[in-house]
Write an enzyme that holds these catalytic residues in place. Structure first.
Site, PDB file in Angstrom:
ATOM      1  N   ASP A  93      -3.874   1.027  -6.000  1.00  0.00           N
ATOM      2  CA  ASP A  93      -2.775   0.403  -5.275  1.00  0.00           C
ATOM      3  C   ASP A  93      -3.121  -1.024  -4.860  1.00  0.00           C
ATOM      4  OD1 ASP A  93      -0.532  -0.065  -3.701  1.00  0.00           O
ATOM      5  OD2 ASP A  93      -1.378   0.961  -1.960  1.00  0.00           O
ATOM      6  N   ASP A 281       2.902  -5.055  -6.594  1.00  0.00           N
ATOM      7  CA  ASP A 281       2.401  -3.777  -6.084  1.00  0.00           C
ATOM      8  C   ASP A 281       2.392  -2.703  -7.165  1.00  0.00           C
ATOM      9  OD1 ASP A 281       1.675  -1.598  -4.611  1.00  0.00           O
ATOM     10  OD2 ASP A 281       3.438  -1.593  -3.325  1.00  0.00           O
TER      11      ASP A 281
END
Length: 473
Positions: A93, A281
């Protein structure tokens, strides 16, 4: 001529071997899991505003904390913690910086019993730290304590990496999650990491890689066994076409860049023509952005949301006042205050600000007041539902491209790239890949998740503090 062809082939083979199989790179193969309607419905993206309540007087540089609950993530990979390695499925992430997995001491959370838990007693390289840890997660947090052990990422073993053993979660926070934990690839954020060195930093410090970059590729072929790949320390030229366009990273703790104007088909939306921040992201499936633009996109692509009577009420009751003030030259950001809608009622204020923007766009197009109000009412009908998701017709061929401007270059998304298909027991459903994120009234925040990253191979250049995008192959 044949000798030239042979030499060219040898050069290509040599470059491929260096680029793909170099010893100073760490390759992580990603696996894909399909989404279902329940996970999409539960998925949320948040922006925690740290500026206080006076939102209209806030400066664009004030701090915003970006949060999510990971329910919509599709891509995972395996790591090992301890000696011998204990296996964990984690989300890689770029929107966070912590490494955390469930602990064997997580006794009072049902979710912990449904996934792998770290057992320090089974590792001969474990070092006790014990300090408490609290990591933001959605609207709540996960709690635990810091520990230290070897972490295996691909073929590399990081010595004595500090991570969080999670012992407590909010009610049902991780119950539907399909992963064990999260491996953050964001910048060191002292507010959440408590000065713990992130995994990516340690890969550089321990000389696991020589180049301070990592690249991210998602396979657009849903039938392929390889869903994607992260390469630490380099990139694979077979994963992209052409050259990367690089843009600088804003130094605020995220992989954040600035984007320019957005286009629906060939029409400018106008909101970000002076620049908007966007977080790149890998830990979310959607593209998130301000309701103002997403409503225009949903209208253009026929996405069905919930009719907002409040939005239409603002058009019918205050439309004339908004029109008159805009025509008179009043700055759009002052209109809603002037007509008294941004003093006490937050929801009416938000609706007013959107309508002012929509009408301003129509005025620039030299549309009549009646046409502008008609358009605003149509957009009110396309406001996303409370979860921020909208259904769409699966026949996407007639839908317009949505184009982002990054570094003065256009990055279009075709309908098959921004429409997310969901197959479950109820049949095939198509969801708009755009979801809402309302953070700053003056400088709207965007999140470029997997719906964007599937289309564009991405290089995260830590050393030069920039991000590069090229067409994915």
């Amino acid at each position: 001529m044949e000798i030239k062809i042979l030499l060219a082939s040898l050069v290509i083979w040599y470059i491929t071997c260096i680029n793909v199989y170099a010893d100073d790179m760490v390759r992580i193969e990603l696996k894909r899991q399909s989404l279902d309607l329940s996970s999409i419905s539960d998925a949320r993206i948040y922006a925690k505003d740290l500026r206080g309540r006076n939102r209209n007087l806030a400066a664009p540089n004030d701090q915003i904390v970006y949060l999510k609950n990971y329910h919509d993530v599709q891509y995972f990979a395996e790591i090992g913690i301890g000696s011998p390695p204990q296996r964990f499925i984690v989300v890689f992430d770029t929107g966070s910086s912590n490494l955390w997995v469930p602990s064997s001491r997580c006794f009072f959370s049902i979710a912990c019993y449904l996934r792998s838990r770290y057992k320090s007693r089974l590792s001969n390289t474990y070092t006790k730290i014990g300090k408490s840890s609290k990591i933001p997660f959605g609207t709540g947090s996960v709690h635990g304590f810091f520990s230290q052990d070897n972490v295996k990422v691909g073929g590399a073993v990081l010595k004595q990496q500090v991570f969080t053993e999670v012992t407590r979660e909010g009610y049902l926070t991780l119950l539907r999650a399909r992963f064990d934990g999260v491996l953050g690839l964001g910048f060191d954020q002292s507010t959440t990491s408590r000065n713990v060195t992130p995994v990516w930093y340690n890969m550089l410090l321990q000389h696991m890689v020589t180049k301070s970059i990592f690249s991210f590729w998602l396979n657009r072929d849903p039938t392929s066994k390889i869903a994607g790949e992260i390469i630490f320390g380099g990139m694979d030229w077979t994963h992209f076409r052409g050259q990367h366009t690089y843009v600088p990273v804003a130094q605020n703790g995220y992989w954040e860049i600035e984007i320019g104007d957005l286009f629906i088909g060939s029409n400018s939306t106008g909101l970000c023509k002076d620049g908007c921040p966007a977080i790149v992201d890998t830990g979310t499936s959607f593209i998130a952005g301000p309701t103002t633009i997403l409503t225009q996109i949903n209208h253009a692509i026929g996405a069905e949301g919930i009719i907002s009577l409040e939005c239409k009420k603002v058009v019918s009751s205050y439309g004339d006042s908004i029109w008159e003030r805009l025509i008179a030259g009043l700055q759009p950001e002052n209109v809603c205050n002037r007509i008294g809608l941004c003093t006490n009622n937050g929801s009416l204020c938000s609706s007013c600000e959107m309508i002012v923007f929509w009408i301003q766009v129509e005025i620039r197009k030299e549309r009549s007041k009646e046409k502008a109000f008609q358009y605003a009412n149509q957009l009110c009908e396309k406001l996303p539902n409370p979860g921020g998701k909208s259904f769409i017709n699966c026949d996407v061929f007639a839908l317009p491209h949505i184009t982002f401007t990054i570094g003065d270059k256009s990055f279009p998304l075709s309908p098959d790239q921004y429409v997310i298909r969901v197959d479950d027991s109820q049949g095939v459903h198509c969801i708009s890949g755009f979801t809402t994120l309302n953070a700053h009234p003056r400088r709207p925040l965007w999140v470029l998740g997997d719906a964007f990253l599937r289309a564009y191979h991405t290089v995260f250049d830590f050393g030069s503090s920039q991000i590069g995008f090229a067409e994915s192959a």
